[in-house]
Scaffold this motif. Structure first.
Motif, short mmCIF file in Angstrom:
data_model
loop_
_atom_site.label_atom_id
_atom_site.label_comp_id
_atom_site.label_asym_id
_atom_site.label_seq_id
_atom_site.Cartn_x
_atom_site.Cartn_y
_atom_site.Cartn_z
N THR A 264 0.84 -1.20 0.00
CA THR A 264 0.00 0.00 0.00
C THR A 264 0.87 1.25 0.00
N SER A 265 0.36 2.32 -0.60
CA SER A 265 1.08 3.60 -0.61
C SER A 265 0.45 4.62 0.34
N GLU A 266 -0.65 4.22 1.01
CA GLU A 266 -1.33 5.12 1.93
C GLU A 266 -0.60 5.14 3.27
N PRO A 267 -0.17 6.31 3.74
CA PRO A 267 0.61 6.39 4.98
C PRO A 267 -0.05 5.71 6.18
N ALA A 268 -1.34 5.95 6.38
CA ALA A 268 -2.02 5.36 7.54
C ALA A 268 -2.03 3.84 7.45
N LYS A 269 -2.29 3.32 6.27
CA LYS A 269 -2.32 1.87 6.08
C LYS A 269 -0.92 1.26 6.17
N LYS A 270 0.08 1.99 5.72
CA LYS A 270 1.46 1.51 5.82
C LYS A 270 1.85 1.34 7.28
N ALA A 271 1.42 2.26 8.12
CA ALA A 271 1.72 2.17 9.55
C ALA A 271 1.05 0.94 10.16
N ILE A 272 -0.20 0.70 9.79
CA ILE A 272 -0.92 -0.48 10.29
C ILE A 272 -0.24 -1.75 9.80
N ALA A 273 0.14 -1.76 8.52
CA ALA A 273 0.78 -2.94 7.94
C ALA A 273 2.09 -3.26 8.64
N ARG A 274 2.87 -2.23 8.93
CA ARG A 274 4.16 -2.45 9.60
C ARG A 274 3.95 -2.98 11.02
N ASN A 275 2.96 -2.47 11.72
CA ASN A 275 2.66 -2.97 13.06
C ASN A 275 2.19 -4.42 13.03
N PHE A 276 1.42 -4.75 11.98
CA PHE A 276 0.96 -6.13 11.85
C PHE A 276 2.13 -7.08 11.60
N ILE A 277 3.08 -6.66 10.77
CA ILE A 277 4.24 -7.50 10.50
C ILE A 277 5.02 -7.75 11.79
N ASP A 278 5.19 -6.72 12.60
CA ASP A 278 5.86 -6.88 13.89
C ASP A 278 5.12 -7.92 14.75
N TYR A 279 3.81 -7.83 14.74
CA TYR A 279 2.97 -8.76 15.50
C TYR A 279 3.14 -10.18 14.97
N LEU A 280 3.16 -10.32 13.65
CA LEU A 280 3.31 -11.63 13.02
C LEU A 280 4.65 -12.26 13.38
N LEU A 281 5.72 -11.48 13.31
CA LEU A 281 7.06 -11.99 13.61
C LEU A 281 7.20 -12.31 15.10
N PHE A 282 6.57 -11.52 15.94
CA PHE A 282 6.63 -11.76 17.39
C PHE A 282 5.97 -13.09 17.75
N GLY A 283 4.99 -13.49 16.98
CA GLY A 283 4.29 -14.75 17.25
C GLY A 283 4.90 -15.94 16.53
N SER A 284 6.20 -15.92 16.29
CA SER A 284 6.86 -16.95 15.48
C SER A 284 6.79 -18.35 16.09
N ASN A 285 6.58 -18.46 17.39
CA ASN A 285 6.46 -19.79 18.00
C ASN A 285 5.28 -20.58 17.44
N GLU A 286 4.31 -19.86 16.89
CA GLU A 286 3.13 -20.50 16.35
C GLU A 286 3.37 -21.13 14.98
N ILE A 287 4.56 -20.91 14.40
CA ILE A 287 4.87 -21.43 13.07
C ILE A 287 4.78 -22.95 13.02
N VAL A 288 4.91 -23.61 14.18
CA VAL A 288 4.80 -25.07 14.20
C VAL A 288 3.44 -25.54 13.69
N LYS A 289 2.44 -24.69 13.78
CA LYS A 289 1.11 -25.04 13.27
C LYS A 289 1.14 -25.26 11.76
N LEU A 290 2.14 -24.68 11.10
CA LEU A 290 2.27 -24.82 9.65
C LEU A 290 3.35 -25.83 9.27
N GLY A 291 4.03 -26.39 10.25
CA GLY A 291 5.10 -27.32 9.93
C GLY A 291 6.26 -26.64 9.24
N LEU A 292 6.43 -25.35 9.49
CA LEU A 292 7.55 -24.59 8.92
C LEU A 292 8.47 -24.16 10.06
#
Length: 307
Positions: free
Chosen positions: A226-254
């Motif tokens: 996305t090129s929208e500043p507000a959405k970019k901020a949300i997207a970046r925060n979501f990525i941080d959240y996704l990476l922080f929850g990396s212990n859950e990756i076992v659910k995918l066998g990865l």
């Protein structure tokens, strides 16, 4: 109260109300502009999940949707995760349909020019290539291209892994077909991925695993588009959240870099260093060069195209 005095009082009250409105309206507008008003509209974020290689188990699209739902609690934000093929994604992008984030396998082409932000991609999960044998405690010293079948995968470069470990020219099969050939005894070895480890675990047979560290392109990345500043901020925060929850990756066998998540047959696949890697999205021309190098058994060129 005389009528004249009443009129004066009324005019004073009206004036005070007018002044209050003049002060309040800009303040309310500022609150809306800064996005802190409790009455903001729901922000809808679109995410594309592209499976360029087999996972271990489960759905990556469902995993992302679940993570997004957890992230969105009390945030007045909703994520809509859609699974697309790489071809459908490229077609949509060409037609002007661009999501806010794309999750994709390394080596994909056609999305690189749509990525925004200071960092082009984040790896949130990865897999790896391996040799598999139904002989318990096999030392894999007798592996040849004649007795090995290769799991072609989907859009990953399994042929590059074969070339790097001296198995160029071995027989190839589609994912399930390669696994069946091993089970039926048609081949002694299978060059596969973590997905084949889970297939054999489900089958309940004894088997041996030898990780291949010569090459890897089984990286699941996510990028902001996305090129929208507000959405970019949300997207970046979501990525941080996704990476922080990396212990859950076992659910995918990865797997996740730097984490030890398994105590079973997958344990030997973790914490490895790869000599040659494709970890990012590519241009169509570079992808073509990779395919050409593999087809021509050009190991030197292939190494130059990797990192």
């Amino acid at each position: 109260m005389p009528e004249k005095r009443k009129l004066i009082v009324f005019r004073i009250i009206v004036s005070l109300i007018s002044v209050a409105i003049l002060i309040a309206v800009p303040f309310m507008a500022l609150k809306n502009k800064n996005g802190v008003s409790a009455e903001n509209e729901m922000v809808v974020m679109s995410v594309w999940q592209i499976d360029c290689f087999e996972g271990g188990k489960g759905s990556r699209a469902s995993y992302l949707q679940s993570a997004a739902n957890g992230f969105s609690v009390n945030k007045n934000t909703y994520f809509n995760v859609i699974q697309l093929s790489s071809e459908a994604a490229r077609e949509n992008l060409k037609n002007g349909n661009c999501p806010d984030l794309i999750s994709y396998g390394a080596g994909i082409y056609g999305i690189e020019s749509y990525i925004t932000g200071n960092k082009s991609f984040y790896t949130w999960a990865y897999g790896g290539y391996c040799l598999l044998s139904l002989i318990e405690a096999d030392n894999f010293e007798s592996v040849t291209k004649e007795n090995t079948v290769i799991n072609l995968g989907t859009e990953n470069l399994s042929a590059a892994a074969a070339l790097f470990c001296g198995l160029h020219g071995a027989a190839t099969e589609r994912p399930t077909g390669a696994y069946v050939k091993l089970i039926n005894g048609d081949y002694k070895y299978l060059l596969g991925t973590q997905r084949d480890i889970f297939r054999l675990k489900t089958r309940g047979v004894k088997f041996s695993v030898k990780p291949l560290t010569e090459f890897n392109d089984l990286y699941q990345n996510i990028s902001i588009t996305t090129s929208e500043p507000a959405k970019k901020a949300i997207a970046r925060n979501f990525i941080d959240y996704l990476l922080f929850g990396s212990n859950e990756i076992v659910k995918l066998g990865l797997m996740y870099q730097g984490k030890t998540l398994y105590e079973d047959e997958m344990r030997v696949m973790e914490g490895l260093e790869y000599q040659n890697k494709i970890i990012s999205p590519l241009s169509e021309s570079v992808r073509g060069e990779l395919n050409s190098a593999i087809a021509n058994n050009d190991l030197k060129k292939l190494k130059n195209l990797c990192i």
